[in-house]
Design an enzyme around this catalytic site. Structure first.
Site, PDB file in Angstrom:
ATOM      1  N   GLU A 116       0.851  -1.190   0.000  1.00  0.00           N
ATOM      2  CA  GLU A 116       0.000   0.000   0.000  1.00  0.00           C
ATOM      3  C   GLU A 116       0.884   1.237   0.000  1.00  0.00           C
ATOM      4  O   GLU A 116       2.112   1.126   0.114  1.00  0.00           O
ATOM      5  CB  GLU A 116      -0.941  -0.015   1.217  1.00  0.00           C
ATOM      6  CG  GLU A 116      -1.993  -1.119   1.118  1.00  0.00           C
ATOM      7  CD  GLU A 116      -2.843  -1.291   2.370  1.00  0.00           C
ATOM      8  OE1 GLU A 116      -2.926  -0.345   3.165  1.00  0.00           O
ATOM      9  OE2 GLU A 116      -3.412  -2.377   2.546  1.00  0.00           O
ATOM     10  N   HIS A 244      -8.837   8.994   3.758  1.00  0.00           N
ATOM     11  CA  HIS A 244      -8.476   7.933   2.813  1.00  0.00           C
ATOM     12  C   HIS A 244      -8.778   8.446   1.410  1.00  0.00           C
ATOM     13  O   HIS A 244      -9.856   8.988   1.169  1.00  0.00           O
ATOM     14  CB  HIS A 244      -9.276   6.660   3.108  1.00  0.00           C
ATOM     15  CG  HIS A 244      -8.681   5.456   2.463  1.00  0.00           C
ATOM     16  ND1 HIS A 244      -8.668   5.273   1.099  1.00  0.00           N
ATOM     17  CD2 HIS A 244      -8.042   4.378   2.982  1.00  0.00           C
ATOM     18  CE1 HIS A 244      -8.058   4.127   0.814  1.00  0.00           C
ATOM     19  NE2 HIS A 244      -7.667   3.573   1.931  1.00  0.00           N
ATOM     20  N   ARG A 292      -0.642   8.460   1.854  1.00  0.00           N
ATOM     21  CA  ARG A 292      -2.047   8.847   1.760  1.00  0.00           C
ATOM     22  C   ARG A 292      -2.308  10.346   1.750  1.00  0.00           C
ATOM     23  O   ARG A 292      -3.206  10.825   1.070  1.00  0.00           O
ATOM     24  CB  ARG A 292      -2.760   8.280   2.971  1.00  0.00           C
ATOM     25  CG  ARG A 292      -3.717   7.252   2.585  1.00  0.00           C
ATOM     26  CD  ARG A 292      -4.259   6.579   3.774  1.00  0.00           C
ATOM     27  NE  ARG A 292      -4.174   5.165   3.509  1.00  0.00           N
ATOM     28  CZ  ARG A 292      -4.583   4.246   4.335  1.00  0.00           C
ATOM     29  NH1 ARG A 292      -5.091   4.583   5.497  1.00  0.00           N
ATOM     30  NH2 ARG A 292      -4.491   2.993   4.010  1.00  0.00           N
ATOM     31  N   HIS A 353     -10.950   9.042   7.669  1.00  0.00           N
ATOM     32  CA  HIS A 353     -10.679   7.611   7.797  1.00  0.00           C
ATOM     33  C   HIS A 353     -10.066   7.225   9.139  1.00  0.00           C
ATOM     34  O   HIS A 353     -10.433   6.219   9.721  1.00  0.00           O
ATOM     35  CB  HIS A 353      -9.722   7.227   6.662  1.00  0.00           C
ATOM     36  CG  HIS A 353      -9.349   5.785   6.612  1.00  0.00           C
ATOM     37  ND1 HIS A 353     -10.283   4.790   6.397  1.00  0.00           N
ATOM     38  CD2 HIS A 353      -8.152   5.155   6.723  1.00  0.00           C
ATOM     39  CE1 HIS A 353      -9.677   3.602   6.390  1.00  0.00           C
ATOM     40  NE2 HIS A 353      -8.384   3.798   6.600  1.00  0.00           N
ATOM     41  N   ARG A 388      -0.298   8.450   9.482  1.00  0.00           N
ATOM     42  CA  ARG A 388      -0.117   7.008   9.684  1.00  0.00           C
ATOM     43  C   ARG A 388       0.227   6.298   8.370  1.00  0.00           C
ATOM     44  O   ARG A 388      -0.414   6.526   7.343  1.00  0.00           O
ATOM     45  CB  ARG A 388      -1.406   6.413  10.241  1.00  0.00           C
ATOM     46  CG  ARG A 388      -1.397   4.917  10.360  1.00  0.00           C
ATOM     47  CD  ARG A 388      -2.717   4.427  10.907  1.00  0.00           C
ATOM     48  NE  ARG A 388      -3.781   4.664   9.968  1.00  0.00           N
ATOM     49  CZ  ARG A 388      -4.353   3.695   9.247  1.00  0.00           C
ATOM     50  NH1 ARG A 388      -3.984   2.449   9.375  1.00  0.00           N
ATOM     51  NH2 ARG A 388      -5.319   3.987   8.408  1.00  0.00           N
TER      52      ARG A 388
HETATM   53  P1  FAD Z   1     -12.664  -0.270  17.046  1.00  0.00           P
HETATM   54  O1  FAD Z   1     -12.388  -1.493  16.294  1.00  0.00           O
HETATM   55  O2  FAD Z   1     -13.305   0.831  16.308  1.00  0.00           O
HETATM   56  O3  FAD Z   1     -13.573  -0.633  18.304  1.00  0.00           O
HETATM   57  C1  FAD Z   1     -14.125   0.390  19.105  1.00  0.00           C
HETATM   58  C2  FAD Z   1     -15.059  -0.217  20.116  1.00  0.00           C
HETATM   59  O4  FAD Z   1     -15.363   0.728  21.121  1.00  0.00           O
HETATM   60  C3  FAD Z   1     -16.388  -0.678  19.563  1.00  0.00           C
HETATM   61  O5  FAD Z   1     -16.720  -1.911  20.166  1.00  0.00           O
HETATM   62  C4  FAD Z   1     -17.362   0.391  20.047  1.00  0.00           C
HETATM   63  O6  FAD Z   1     -18.703  -0.035  20.192  1.00  0.00           O
HETATM   64  C5  FAD Z   1     -16.750   0.702  21.391  1.00  0.00           C
HETATM   65  N1  FAD Z   1     -17.159   1.994  21.955  1.00  0.00           N
HETATM   66  C6  FAD Z   1     -16.868   3.220  21.467  1.00  0.00           C
HETATM   67  N2  FAD Z   1     -17.406   4.161  22.265  1.00  0.00           N
HETATM   68  C7  FAD Z   1     -18.030   3.510  23.264  1.00  0.00           C
HETATM   69  C8  FAD Z   1     -18.782   3.920  24.389  1.00  0.00           C
HETATM   70  N3  FAD Z   1     -19.038   5.212  24.665  1.00  0.00           N
HETATM   71  N4  FAD Z   1     -19.280   2.974  25.223  1.00  0.00           N
HETATM   72  C9  FAD Z   1     -19.079   1.635  24.965  1.00  0.00           C
HETATM   73  N5  FAD Z   1     -18.392   1.204  23.912  1.00  0.00           N
HETATM   74  C10 FAD Z   1     -17.862   2.124  23.077  1.00  0.00           C
HETATM   75  N6  FAD Z   1      -6.109  -0.403   9.655  1.00  0.00           N
HETATM   76  C11 FAD Z   1      -5.149  -1.245   9.250  1.00  0.00           C
HETATM   77  O7  FAD Z   1      -4.125  -1.401   9.933  1.00  0.00           O
HETATM   78  N7  FAD Z   1      -5.296  -1.965   8.108  1.00  0.00           N
HETATM   79  C12 FAD Z   1      -6.392  -1.852   7.316  1.00  0.00           C
HETATM   80  O8  FAD Z   1      -6.506  -2.525   6.312  1.00  0.00           O
HETATM   81  C13 FAD Z   1      -7.408  -0.945   7.707  1.00  0.00           C
HETATM   82  N8  FAD Z   1      -8.497  -0.769   6.935  1.00  0.00           N
HETATM   83  C14 FAD Z   1      -9.508   0.021   7.405  1.00  0.00           C
HETATM   84  C15 FAD Z   1     -10.680   0.122   6.654  1.00  0.00           C
HETATM   85  C16 FAD Z   1     -11.756   0.853   7.134  1.00  0.00           C
HETATM   86  C17 FAD Z   1     -13.015   0.949   6.332  1.00  0.00           C
HETATM   87  C18 FAD Z   1     -11.647   1.501   8.383  1.00  0.00           C
HETATM   88  C19 FAD Z   1     -12.793   2.292   8.936  1.00  0.00           C
HETATM   89  C20 FAD Z   1     -10.479   1.441   9.106  1.00  0.00           C
HETATM   90  C21 FAD Z   1      -9.401   0.695   8.626  1.00  0.00           C
HETATM   91  N9  FAD Z   1      -8.217   0.592   9.346  1.00  0.00           N
HETATM   92  C22 FAD Z   1      -7.242  -0.249   8.919  1.00  0.00           C
HETATM   93  C23 FAD Z   1      -8.098   1.210  10.672  1.00  0.00           C
HETATM   94  C24 FAD Z   1      -8.370   0.143  11.742  1.00  0.00           C
HETATM   95  O9  FAD Z   1      -9.389  -0.712  11.309  1.00  0.00           O
HETATM   96  C25 FAD Z   1      -8.780   0.760  13.050  1.00  0.00           C
HETATM   97  O10 FAD Z   1      -7.903   1.788  13.402  1.00  0.00           O
HETATM   98  C26 FAD Z   1      -8.769  -0.276  14.165  1.00  0.00           C
HETATM   99  O11 FAD Z   1      -9.521  -1.379  13.779  1.00  0.00           O
HETATM  100  C27 FAD Z   1      -9.315   0.327  15.442  1.00  0.00           C
HETATM  101  O12 FAD Z   1      -9.445  -0.692  16.389  1.00  0.00           O
HETATM  102  P2  FAD Z   1      -9.877  -0.332  17.862  1.00  0.00           P
HETATM  103  O13 FAD Z   1      -9.926  -1.606  18.600  1.00  0.00           O
HETATM  104  O14 FAD Z   1      -9.027   0.747  18.379  1.00  0.00           O
HETATM  105  O15 FAD Z   1     -11.352   0.300  17.718  1.00  0.00           O
HETATM  106  C1  SIN Z   2      -6.988   0.259   3.113  1.00  0.00           C
HETATM  107  O1  SIN Z   2      -7.199  -0.943   3.023  1.00  0.00           O
HETATM  108  O2  SIN Z   2      -6.783   1.007   2.167  1.00  0.00           O
HETATM  109  C2  SIN Z   2      -6.973   0.846   4.475  1.00  0.00           C
HETATM  110  C3  SIN Z   2      -5.714   0.493   5.135  1.00  0.00           C
HETATM  111  C4  SIN Z   2      -5.506   1.322   6.344  1.00  0.00           C
HETATM  112  O3  SIN Z   2      -6.288   2.217   6.647  1.00  0.00           O
HETATM  113  O4  SIN Z   2      -4.497   1.079   6.998  1.00  0.00           O
END
Ligand code: FAD
Ligand code: SIN
Length: 540
Positions: A116, A244, A292, A353, A388
């Protein structure tokens, strides 16, 4: 009132990884995982491209991954943290494989590795184009096997309980703010409950919903950052919002936009403007695979120059077999709206994003509030700096969930004594809802949210300047005042709580952006197009 040893707020990759680790290390202790939505409705579930990790020492090296991360971070990464994440990454990835996550393999059994923007090597492990869904599945199944984890869904965490709730004055200058647990709105009973915990982890994810168009699902409202800030904890680098470059452009669709993963460009997809020109050649020698921030700004500039609402991603030169082998989900989604990627180009435009900043933590995931850790997207560990590197966030979440766990095993011995805890817990008041009533009109909430998203998108997007930031701040001040009034007089609802949190997050983004008198990484201010020699994090 409930009590637990470990309270984990959030069921994405960060929260679940931590929960699994503390639960298996302390089988006689209680671990409570809470989420405001269903178990898997997280940013994690939507991750597409994969997880960046060095696991091919013949062609890749830690040094190269470190260098790529530092280049993307544009001078603001914490080099020690970058080294930690890159070097500890392979062990963490092996752990999730051991918990059951599957990554695509070649016929000879070696992993398939994608590329990427900003990566000098092919190093991204993936599961087709639904990597996050696969990782989340494996984690939820592993949590289900762990007897001492209780998983509570549909509970909205409202606020962190600190000395403030015992009647003490707590300010940013208070040296030892302590976290004793949280108040939650139980969405099934509509009651506010107290959850008291020895150790709390915030793993509440990102804040993309603050903008009009985002790749993030509706849960991404920055709740953890807002709560921590209200509790007088420290947040940093909130101005660095990653857009993104290639969300699917669907006219009339608001809120979550479908992502077209950067891995499509990694496999050879080409961005074109309305005249069919492969315009990235004019912007960066790395063309479509520049980091990005550069690609998103280039698209923004092409859209403004040509007066269009999107550009095109051209995949017509892919064979159907090659495309559907790596990107079956994208193929199906495009087909469902009449786009056959072998014949038509895909309309794409940038969307909010990822939040690079967040709750300031140290290298063990400790926030500035005692007994309170943060990891995953809500945290600012120092890995990402001003931008990032793609696919580094799943890796960061796992590495820091592990580090929070490691530190928790040490701090378990330094926690408040049972007697002191019992004393504190007796003093924590129930939630005071006196004088509140149902809000009369939902429009007061929905319209304010639209206004906030409009202001953030129009004034605090990919390109900023001082006048836009000043205007944004004035409008956010007004929204804040009106929403506080509503909050004081209303029974709580998730919509109102999220609006309040998003206004706080919007305020933090604008305030940090205003302080940064330069253009660096994701923050581009036309009034200060160059970099300042004073390289610093903005801590609020
Ligand atoms: P999340 O997975 O968002 O989990 C947050 C949790 O907190 C959820 O369960 C939610 O309900 C809970 N929560 C929030 N507020 C409250 C509240 N007030 N009370 C109770 N619960 C709450 N990153 C990569 O490294 N590679 C990728 O390929 C990639 N692709 C992506 C594609 C998309 C479409 C998106 C949106 C993001 C992508 N990212 C990618 C970024 C990555 O997915 C996220 O940064 C990462 O998954 C975040 O994980 P997390 O556990 O911090 O939060
Ligand atoms: C993507 O798959 O393009 C998202 C990857 C990322 O946000 O790290």
């Amino acid at each position: 009132m409930r009590q637990t040893d470990f309270l984990v707020i959030g069921s994405g990759i960060a929260g679940l990884t931590y929960a699994l680790k503390v639960a298996s290390q302390f089988p006689d202790k209680k671990v409570l995982v809470m989420t405001k939505a269903t178990a898997d409705e997280t940013n994690t579930k939507y991750a597409q491209g994969g997880i960046a990790v060095v696991n091919d020492m013949e062609n890749d090296s830690f040094e190269k991954h470190i260098e790529d991360t530092l280049v993307a971070g544009d001078g603001l990464c914490n080099e020690k943290v970058v080294e930690i994440v890159v070097k500890e990454g392979p062990d963490r990835v092996q752990e999730i494989i051991d918990w059951g996550a599957q990554f695509d393999k070649e016929a000879d059994g070696d992993y398939k590795r994608g590329k990427e923007g900003g990566h000098s090597e092919f190093r991204i492990l993936h599961h087709k184009d639904v990597t996050g869904r696969e990782m989340e599945r494996a984690l939820i199944e592993a949590v289900g096997r762990q007897k001492n984890i209780e998983f509570i869904k549909h509970c909205f965490v409202v606020d962190i309980i600190t000395q403030h709730h015992l009647g003490f004055l707590v300010s940013k200058a208070t040296p030892d703010i302590e976290c004793y647990g949280v108040y939650v709105l139980n969405l099934e009973t509509n009651k506010i409950e107290k959850i008291l915990a020895r150790i709390t982890l915030l793993a509440t994810g990102g804040n993309g919903q603050v903008y009009r168009t985002t790749t993030n699902p509706s849960i991404a409202t920055g709740d953890g950052v807002a709560m921590l800030y209200r509790a007088k904890g420290r947040v940093e680098n909130m101005e660095f919002i990653q857009f993104h470059p290639t969300a699917l452009y669907e006219p009339g669709v608001r809120g979550q936009a479908f992502l077209i993963t950067e891995a499509v460009r990694g496999d050879g997809g080409i961005l074109r403007n309305k005249d069919g020109e492969a315009f990235m050649e004019r912007y960066d020698e790395r063309k479509d695979l520049a980091p990005r921030d550069i690609v998103a700004r280039a698209i923004d500039s092409e859209m403004k120059r040509t007066g269009t609402e999107h550009v095109w991603l051209d995949c017509r030169h892919f064979s159907k077999e090659k495309f559907t082998d790596h990107f079956p989900n994208i193929y199906e989604k495009c087909l469902s709206i009449g786009i056959d990627i072998t014949k038509h180009m895909i309309p794409v435009s940038p969307a909010a994003h990822y939040s690079c900043g967040g709750i300031k933590t140290d290298e063990w995931g400790r926030s500035s509030v005692k007994y309170l850790y943060a990891c995953g997207e809500c945290a600012s560990t120092g890995l990402h700096g001003a931008n990032r590197l793609a696919s580094n966030s799943l890796l960061e979440a796992m590495v820091f969930a592990h580090r929070c766990y490691m530190d928790s095993t040490v701090s378990m011995n330094e926690l408040l004594t049972d007697e002191r805890l019992a004393e504190i817990w007796k003093q924590i008041p129930d939630w005071n809802a006196r004088g509140t009533s149902e809000p009369r009109e939902m429009i007061l909430i929905t319209q304010s949210l639209k206004e906030l998203q409009q202001v953030m998108s129009d004034y605090v997007g990919i390109v900023r300047n001082d006048i836009r930031l000043q205007r944004a701040m004035r409008r956010i001040d007004l929204l804040w005042e009106e929403t506080e009034q509503l909050y004081q007089g209303s029974t709580l609802s998730p919509q109102l709580l999220e609006l309040r949190n998003m206004i706080t997050v919007g305020y933090l983004i604008v305030k940090s952006a205003t302080f940064r008198k330069e253009s660096r990484g994701l923050h581009f201010n036309t009034d200060y197009p160059g970099k300042s020699p004073l390289v610093q994090n903005i801590v609020l």
